[in-house]
Design a protein around this motif. Structure first.
Motif, PDB file in Angstrom:
ATOM      1  N   ASP A 119      54.227 -38.487-104.276  1.00 49.28           N
ATOM      2  CA  ASP A 119      55.521 -38.232-103.928  1.00 49.28           C
ATOM      3  C   ASP A 119      56.098 -36.915-104.441  1.00 49.28           C
ATOM      4  N   ASP A 120      55.699 -35.710-103.736  1.00 47.20           N
ATOM      5  CA  ASP A 120      55.168 -35.670-102.570  1.00 47.20           C
ATOM      6  C   ASP A 120      54.322 -34.442-102.465  1.00 47.20           C
ATOM      7  N   ASP A 177      55.622 -37.950 -96.165  1.00 46.60           N
ATOM      8  CA  ASP A 177      56.483 -38.583 -97.517  1.00 46.60           C
ATOM      9  C   ASP A 177      56.460 -40.104 -97.469  1.00 46.60           C
ATOM     10  N   THR A 417      63.410 -40.559 -95.870  1.00 46.55           N
ATOM     11  CA  THR A 417      62.778 -39.241 -95.927  1.00 46.55           C
ATOM     12  C   THR A 417      63.562 -38.237 -95.415  1.00 46.55           C
TER      13      THR A 417
END
Length: 467
Positions: A119-120, A177, A417
């Motif tokens: 992440d990420d 993500d 996201t």
């Protein structure tokens, strides 16, 4: 699929380089830091952005820097076709790491451990290598693909808001993500904040202070409380009972003050059921201890009744709801600061697409007001949905299935996201079904073979959408 063999060979041949680049980025502590001139989110995110820009330019790409908020790496100079949005900032390191220190990436059993690996930064580099593969293989494309790298996703996404002041959305966008297959639904979100002020009480026993939580979107793994006027044996007796009920451990320190620490387990705020909330366990203990009557104690007990330990669906707040597409509402009591005349708290709420955000906000205001605190938020983020049967989602699924042999589909998540507010934006990868990467927790990792597969999938997606 066209060029599949070439893509697979290229990524396999450059696998070690990709791993090395991920390690370089993950060595940088890029959690949000105080503003410095030219560094809108502090020194760490800036360093990560500069490192990523250097990588992109080193591989021959044209890179545009948007005031050190965001960098954009272009595959070619043709019309917009596809945007890939990833981020380089990370959540705080937290506690409980056993495999390595958070910013010293470590490879073990086919996994890269370190903050940001899943992440990420890991997925971001996988996307970069997808672009690199197509560039160096000279695969012809009729549209541009832009990799957009932000630096404030974890703390409000001001970076992407800044980017879209200058640029329009591409016709299609995805963010690596989240998880596979395709995330076409993202729940609505509220990072709630509430406050209360009251007269200081001098009556004993009393609470002097509470400090709990790290970020509003993280289930709190620790909650500290300082008290006066109670005997440690009496407190321990009740704490043992709460521990047996909740699994939360309590630590005690009598010097220089009587401090109690609740030790739980963190988790992402969108999946509070995966954690063990130290704040709510501490409030349960408070409700069973014999403190003197005060407005402070009254409010804390009221808050516990609205957000009791183990409840993550908002039932006691009167906002529980669910639907078949996006699941149930989730709520995590994640931040709490208490002094002798003030309470300041926060919670993470994610609602399904069936929910009325207006009704939720109205109910929260009434319930919290009755408990003695004021909700400071005015609105919440609406849920987001892209049709699961459209050409874009179906193409992503086709590529995923081709490279993995796994069944595609459209799923919903509680997390938000970069694409949440983008009309044709979905999340796509890079975590595989059944893999728990400990995102936002201790010993965060990414499976190397899954990163390699993601780079191949992303490259194939570009071929299918932009040829």
């Amino acid at each position: 699929m066209k060029y599949k063999n070439e893509i697979e060979k290229y990524i396999e041949d450059h696998k070690q380089e990709m791993i090395d680049d991920i390690i370089k980025l993950c060595e940088i502590n890029s959690q949000k830091m105080p503003y410095k001139e030219g560094m809108p989110f502090g020194e760490g995110p800036y360093k990560a952005l500069m490192a990523a820009i250097s990588m992109g330019e080193g591989y021959g790409f044209s890179v545009k820097n948007y005031d050190n908020y965001v960098a954009a790496i272009d595959l070619n100079d043709k019309e917009k076709g596809l945007d890939i949005l990833a981020h380089l900032d990370v959540v705080p390191e937290g506690e409980g790491w056993t495999k390595t220190e958070p910013f010293k990436p470590h490879i073990e059993d086919g996994k890269i451990y370190g903050r940001g690996t899943s992440d990420d930064k890991g997925p971001a580099v996988a996307a970069l290598y997808a672009l690199r593969a197509l560039k160096e293989l000279n695969i012809p494309l009729s549209k541009n693909v832009r990799l957009i790298l932000g630096t404030d996703e974890e703390c409000g996404s001001e970076c992407i808001k800044h980017y879209y002041k200058f640029e329009k959305e591409a016709p299609l966008s995805f963010s690596p993500d989240a998880e596979y297959p395709v995330v076409n639904i993202e729940k609505g979100k509220l990072h709630g904040n509430f406050v209360a002020n009251f007269e200081k009480s001098t009556e004993l026993p009393r609470i002097v202070s509470i400090e709990a939580g790290t970020k509003v979107n993280v289930v709190p793994p620790k909650a500290k409380m300082v008290i006066e006027g109670l005997k440690i044996d009496d407190v321990k007796a009740e704490a043992d009972k709460v521990s047996a009920e909740t699994g939360i451990k309590f630590l005690f320190d009598l010097e220089p003050v009587f401090e109690i620490t609740a030790m739980g387990k963190n988790a992402h705020g969108s999946t509070p059921q995966n954690g063990n909330n130290a704040i709510t366990a501490l409030l349960l203990l408070i409700s069973r201890l014999k403190f003197a009557k005060s407005k402070q104690i009254e409010i804390l007990n009221n808050l516990y009744k609205l957000m009791p330990h183990g409840e993550t669906d908002g039932k006691s707040l009167g906002i529980k709801c669910s639907d078949e597409k996006s699941g149930e509402l989730t709520l995590a009591f994640s931040l709490l600061k208490v002094t002798q005349d003030n309470i300041d708290g926060g919670f993470d709420l994610r609602c399904p697409i069936c929910a009325s955000t207006k009704d939720i906000m109205s109910t929260l205001r009434v319930k919290l007001s009755a408990a003695g605190v004021e909700l400071t938020n005015q609105t919440m983020t609406e849920p987001h949905e892209v049709p699961g049967d459209g050409h874009f989602v179906q193409t992503l699924n086709k590529c995923y299935e081709e490279y993995t042999g796994l069944k595609g589909g459209a799923i919903a998540i509680g997390g938000l996201t970069y694409v949440h507010d983008i009309k044709n934006g979905v999340a796509f990868g890079a975590i595989f079904p059944g893999t728990d990467t400990h995102m936002h927790g201790a010993d965060e990792f990414m499976v190397i073979s899954e990163l390699v597969a993601s780079a191949k999938i992303f490259a194939q997606v570009i071929v299918e959408l932009c040829s």
